[in-house]
Design a protein around this motif. Sequence first.
Motif, PDB file in Angstrom:
ATOM      1  N   LYS A 103       0.836  -1.193   0.000  1.00 59.09           N
ATOM      2  CA  LYS A 103       0.000   0.000   0.000  1.00 59.09           C
ATOM      3  C   LYS A 103       0.876   1.250   0.000  1.00 59.09           C
ATOM      4  CE  LYS A 103      -4.175   1.770   2.245  1.00 59.09           C
ATOM      5  NZ  LYS A 103      -5.141   1.544   3.344  1.00 59.09           N
ATOM      6  N   GLY A 104       0.562   2.190  -0.839  1.00 58.89           N
ATOM      7  CA  GLY A 104       1.380   3.388  -0.996  1.00 58.89           C
ATOM      8  C   GLY A 104       2.360   3.280  -2.154  1.00 58.89           C
ATOM      9  N   MET A 105       2.475   2.086  -2.759  1.00 57.13           N
ATOM     10  CA  MET A 105       3.332   1.883  -3.924  1.00 57.13           C
ATOM     11  C   MET A 105       2.458   1.688  -5.164  1.00 57.13           C
ATOM     12  SD  MET A 105       6.130  -0.713  -2.213  1.00 57.13           S
ATOM     13  CE  MET A 105       7.376  -0.444  -3.460  1.00 57.13           C
ATOM     14  N   ARG A 106       3.077   1.780  -6.286  1.00 57.62           N
ATOM     15  CA  ARG A 106       2.386   1.485  -7.542  1.00 57.62           C
ATOM     16  C   ARG A 106       2.564   0.002  -7.846  1.00 57.62           C
ATOM     17  NH1 ARG A 106       4.268   5.983 -11.875  1.00 57.62           N
ATOM     18  NH2 ARG A 106       2.667   4.912 -13.129  1.00 57.62           N
ATOM     19  N   VAL A 107       1.506  -0.617  -8.333  1.00 57.35           N
ATOM     20  CA  VAL A 107       1.537  -2.050  -8.603  1.00 57.35           C
ATOM     21  C   VAL A 107       1.243  -2.296 -10.083  1.00 57.35           C
ATOM     22  CG1 VAL A 107       0.551  -4.303  -8.033  1.00 57.35           C
ATOM     23  CG2 VAL A 107       0.791  -2.565  -6.250  1.00 57.35           C
ATOM     24  N   PHE A 108       2.046  -3.166 -10.680  1.00 54.42           N
ATOM     25  CA  PHE A 108       1.916  -3.465 -12.098  1.00 54.42           C
ATOM     26  C   PHE A 108       1.772  -4.966 -12.309  1.00 54.42           C
ATOM     27  CE2 PHE A 108       3.969   0.585 -11.880  1.00 54.42           C
ATOM     28  CZ  PHE A 108       3.509   1.297 -12.983  1.00 54.42           C
ATOM     29  N   ILE A 127      -7.685  -2.298 -17.834  1.00 54.34           N
ATOM     30  CA  ILE A 127      -6.380  -1.835 -17.368  1.00 54.34           C
ATOM     31  C   ILE A 127      -5.374  -1.667 -18.501  1.00 54.34           C
ATOM     32  CG2 ILE A 127      -6.548  -2.675 -14.994  1.00 54.34           C
ATOM     33  CD1 ILE A 127      -5.175  -5.251 -15.853  1.00 54.34           C
ATOM     34  N   GLY A 128      -5.732  -2.086 -19.721  1.00 55.51           N
ATOM     35  CA  GLY A 128      -4.797  -1.820 -20.807  1.00 55.51           C
ATOM     36  C   GLY A 128      -4.931  -2.777 -21.966  1.00 55.51           C
ATOM     37  N   GLU A 129      -4.166  -2.459 -23.010  1.00 58.81           N
ATOM     38  CA  GLU A 129      -4.148  -3.250 -24.239  1.00 58.81           C
ATOM     39  C   GLU A 129      -2.736  -3.211 -24.803  1.00 58.81           C
ATOM     40  OE1 GLU A 129      -6.025  -3.036 -28.780  1.00 58.81           O
ATOM     41  OE2 GLU A 129      -6.785  -1.709 -27.198  1.00 58.81           O
ATOM     42  N   PRO A 136       8.103  -7.866 -23.232  1.00 63.24           N
ATOM     43  CA  PRO A 136       7.250  -7.640 -22.070  1.00 63.24           C
ATOM     44  C   PRO A 136       6.400  -6.369 -22.185  1.00 63.24           C
ATOM     45  CG  PRO A 136       9.599  -7.502 -21.479  1.00 63.24           C
ATOM     46  CD  PRO A 136       9.519  -7.746 -22.935  1.00 63.24           C
ATOM     47  N   PHE A 137       5.276  -6.417 -21.496  1.00 57.89           N
ATOM     48  CA  PHE A 137       4.429  -5.227 -21.352  1.00 57.89           C
ATOM     49  C   PHE A 137       3.786  -5.290 -19.973  1.00 57.89           C
ATOM     50  CE2 PHE A 137       1.950  -8.582 -23.321  1.00 57.89           C
ATOM     51  CZ  PHE A 137       0.759  -8.577 -22.631  1.00 57.89           C
ATOM     52  N   GLU A 138       3.170  -4.213 -19.592  1.00 57.27           N
ATOM     53  CA  GLU A 138       2.625  -4.141 -18.226  1.00 57.27           C
ATOM     54  C   GLU A 138       1.350  -3.318 -18.203  1.00 57.27           C
ATOM     55  OE1 GLU A 138       5.430  -0.467 -16.663  1.00 57.27           O
ATOM     56  OE2 GLU A 138       6.241  -2.516 -16.739  1.00 57.27           O
ATOM     57  N   PHE A 139       0.481  -3.660 -17.255  1.00 59.81           N
ATOM     58  CA  PHE A 139      -0.740  -2.914 -16.977  1.00 59.81           C
ATOM     59  C   PHE A 139      -0.689  -2.469 -15.515  1.00 59.81           C
ATOM     60  CE2 PHE A 139      -2.804  -6.092 -20.097  1.00 59.81           C
ATOM     61  CZ  PHE A 139      -2.480  -5.294 -21.187  1.00 59.81           C
ATOM     62  N   GLU A 140      -0.973  -1.188 -15.265  1.00 59.83           N
ATOM     63  CA  GLU A 140      -0.944  -0.704 -13.874  1.00 59.83           C
ATOM     64  C   GLU A 140      -2.269  -1.015 -13.188  1.00 59.83           C
ATOM     65  OE1 GLU A 140       0.370   3.053 -11.079  1.00 59.83           O
ATOM     66  OE2 GLU A 140       0.307   3.318 -13.273  1.00 59.83           O
ATOM     67  N   LEU A 141      -2.149  -1.555 -11.974  1.00 61.40           N
ATOM     68  CA  LEU A 141      -3.320  -1.949 -11.182  1.00 61.40           C
ATOM     69  C   LEU A 141      -3.632  -0.975 -10.057  1.00 61.40           C
ATOM     70  CD1 LEU A 141      -2.548  -5.782 -10.739  1.00 61.40           C
ATOM     71  CD2 LEU A 141      -3.682  -4.628 -12.653  1.00 61.40           C
ATOM     72  N   TYR A 183       3.773 -11.761 -13.749  1.00 57.57           N
ATOM     73  CA  TYR A 183       4.033 -11.483 -12.337  1.00 57.57           C
ATOM     74  C   TYR A 183       3.532 -10.099 -11.950  1.00 57.57           C
ATOM     75  CZ  TYR A 183       8.308  -9.107 -14.126  1.00 57.57           C
ATOM     76  OH  TYR A 183       9.205  -8.309 -14.796  1.00 57.57           O
ATOM     77  N   LEU A 184       3.366  -9.932 -10.656  1.00 57.52           N
ATOM     78  CA  LEU A 184       3.042  -8.632 -10.067  1.00 57.52           C
ATOM     79  C   LEU A 184       4.324  -7.993  -9.559  1.00 57.52           C
ATOM     80  CD1 LEU A 184      -0.076  -9.609  -7.913  1.00 57.52           C
ATOM     81  CD2 LEU A 184      -0.090  -8.488 -10.156  1.00 57.52           C
ATOM     82  N   GLU A 185       4.389  -6.668  -9.631  1.00 57.54           N
ATOM     83  CA  GLU A 185       5.585  -5.968  -9.181  1.00 57.54           C
ATOM     84  C   GLU A 185       5.188  -4.648  -8.541  1.00 57.54           C
ATOM     85  OE1 GLU A 185       9.760  -5.820 -11.275  1.00 57.54           O
ATOM     86  OE2 GLU A 185       8.524  -4.174 -12.041  1.00 57.54           O
TER      87      GLU A 185
END
Length: 918
Positions: A103-108, A127-129, A136-141, A183-185
């Motif tokens: 919590k307080g961080m950005r999650v991808f 959340i994205g396309e 690799p690509f990422e969507f922010e959660l 994965y989540l980061e």
Amino acid sequence: MRVAFFGLFLTAAAVFAADPIPLPEHPRPDFERPEWVNLNGSWSFRFDKSDEGVKQQWFTQDNGQYPLAITVPFPWGSKASGVKDEADIGWYRRTVTLPERWKGMRVFLVVGASDWQTHGWIDGQAIGEHHGGYTPFEFELTPFAKWGEPQQITLRADDKRRDFTLYGKQGYGNARGIWQTVYLEARPATYLESVHLVPDIDRRMVTAKITLSGPAKDNLAFSLHFKPEDRSAEAKAEFQIGQMELTLPVPLRDVKLWDLDNPYLYEVKAVLEGTGIKDEVSTYFGMRKISVTKLPGSGIPYIALNNKPVYVQLTLDQSYHPDGYYTFPSDEFMKNEILISKRLGLTGNRIHIKVEIPRKLYWADKLGLLIMADVPNSWGQPTQEMFQESEYALREMIRRDMNHPAIFCWVLYNETWGLFTKVPGKPNQYLPQTQEKVAAMYRLAKQLDPSRLVEDQSPCHNDHVVSDLNSWHAYRPGYQWEKEVLDAVKNTFPGSKWNYKDGYRQTDNVPMLNSECGNVWGYEGSSGDCDWSWDYHMMMDAFRRHPQCCGWLYTEHHDVCNEWNGYVRFDRTEKFTGIEELFPGMRLNDLHSDAYLALDTELFRVFRPGATWRMPVSLSLTTDRFEGKPLTLNAEIRMWDSQGKLSEQPIKNLCPAFAAKAWDSRELGPLNIKLPDRVGAGVICLSLVDDRKIVARNFATFALRDGEQQPRQQTTDGGVTVRVAPKSFARAEWSQKQWNVLDGLKVNGAGKGFFEYTVAVPQGQWSKAVLRAEISAKRLNGKDKEGAKGDSDGDYMLGAGFHDRSANKNAYPMTSVDKWKGAVRIVVNGETVKTVELADDPADHRGFLSWGSQLRDKLLREAGSYGYLVETDIPSAVLAKAADGKLTVRFEADDKGLAIYGERFGRYPMDITFDFVK
């Protein structure tokens, strides 16, 4: 392997699974954050055959609508995924819980790769396309996060065929949907977008090029931390407000170079800090330089590693797995992929038409293996959409893989695939405007990464435009390779038009490299599964005679579904060349040694007994480690006689000792080798010796013949020898098939059955007879079955499917761990005198007489096949029962067939032989 001294193991990779998950390691050892969660494993799944899921809002429905379970990250349709390929669109779903400590961080949500169009939702919110299948690509959660509560992630992958997309060789196994780790980061508000570390060995420094996720909102401190033994103090810099990019030169003392023998990696931690900001990324780099230099003592340009020329010995790595397609089953498997090449003594792999998985690249970095990296191709025409796809893949793979020291070259296109324009009424054309676009892609690659070599394409149509390497492809039988290499040498020079399109020329300081070679497409309809090692041996000799060619690239590392010429099989089990039995102590690795003896341009020759072989011998040293050392040449004749008995004879005073030079290339012959004065067949074994240590081995084979065939009956000191040709059987009955090879040089029977021979007993009193024959078990290969049509039933690169590796008309499966075990029962006048187990139906170097009998018409006829020396006594009591002075001799098999070899086929220079002993 992880960088343990940084203490980065703050979270378990298998948070959401009680059972072990596939590929649990962090997927990016070159860019690893401490806070991450691996989402590999079982996901709920469903197909969308009618493309109705978005309209029906499947992203908002519960898991009950997802009846299948798929194992991520294996592409659907692969065995490892657990799901069959039933549609072009697939939907994935699983529940995740974002840790409260984040919590307080950005999650991808990070997806290593998914082919081709991927949409994402969390709890029904988009959340994205992403478009693209390899990087690799990422969507922010973050905006949708419910810390510590279950949430539902849904992904939709659309892999419909589109002409402009980079399909590559997915016909070997369609990499549909997700095929790399998910994965989540967790990251801070502003984080490290990229950390590129560019080594400069000449100035003894590395330059860190740092990019942030966005403009710095406050001053931010950046630091690069080393192991104490690499650099005592961290390197520091500061981002000013509004700044996104930063370049930091970092001097190094006592530089440890990365090379193939000592691939030292500098493991570092990049840290970004400021008010409310802390981001940590572990990465690494190797202090190495890729360039072009002149071969010592000549003006020949060579690829250089750390300012020294390197003779590159590469293999084409299709990088496919039979169960996972693009995806490998484990990290250990990926490590072994690199070790296969290292153990063979190769310098590198060309990852073919695929953007490689980062962990496999890591093992190349860690173990010291060079990598040529291909951009995948489309199979359509060179439209603007195709070039956009190609450019995106290039940019992203360079951005992702910049820190891998193993990568030495980017290859933009292959064999003009995707570059031909269809012109009505004419052959497809590689148009000038397309050539200019390819040249622009070359310039872009050099701009993005000036530290590596770039090929515009790896060509088979002599169609370079602008390239750092003058590379070329050729597939030929072994006996054509000397001319092939010599022609390339003659046509390679600055300003040459050879191998370039009209209006383009070879520029200065461009190494000439074969970038695909082998025998696989050198025979009519391809070689199928056969003994590739014989042609390979001749090819290696040809390359090493001509130092103007800076190296070669063999097709290929492992078998695939339409090419069976890999060093190992598709499942990575071993194949056997038989070299070590012809020349004890020699291995395939000797053909990759930095000290090499290239012998006669023919690997097999026929002489009369007692002849002298004037054998050409060339020395090739692709190193400076022997400079000034005295080298000597030793030789031995190993020959089998007409009874299969081996004799060994050293050859003395063959060549005076000589002092070696760095990168020495010279003629040592011709050498005059006096051959034995009796009929037989064997091997001339030559060794190069440095201070009593053998540093190079090679051989050539021969047969000594006195007429068309040996006498059918011959008196000896101890009795009479009777020889029977295999094709002279009186009867043969086989449950599957009976056929002969090359007018009976070898006879085959498949299934259950027998060959029966009638043998006249010479006049005299005999204590016994000794029967000898060369026999193997005999499988019924696909090409030999009734109604066989060969294997030309489609384009495998575009998905024609797998096939029988023995169906090709040239095939005779090479000796491997897959044995065809049988037995022969020898029955004389109705009495069984012996039963002998037959280990296999093999084909490799040991069948040198079979290779010597090939017709050189671009067809193979059981090339390299051979049998085992079978010997048994026929007692006098059995001889006494010979009716009318004749023996009836049967060779019987219960179910695995038999092959009987004559004196000009197989391994031993013998027909079926009966020695009647007084």
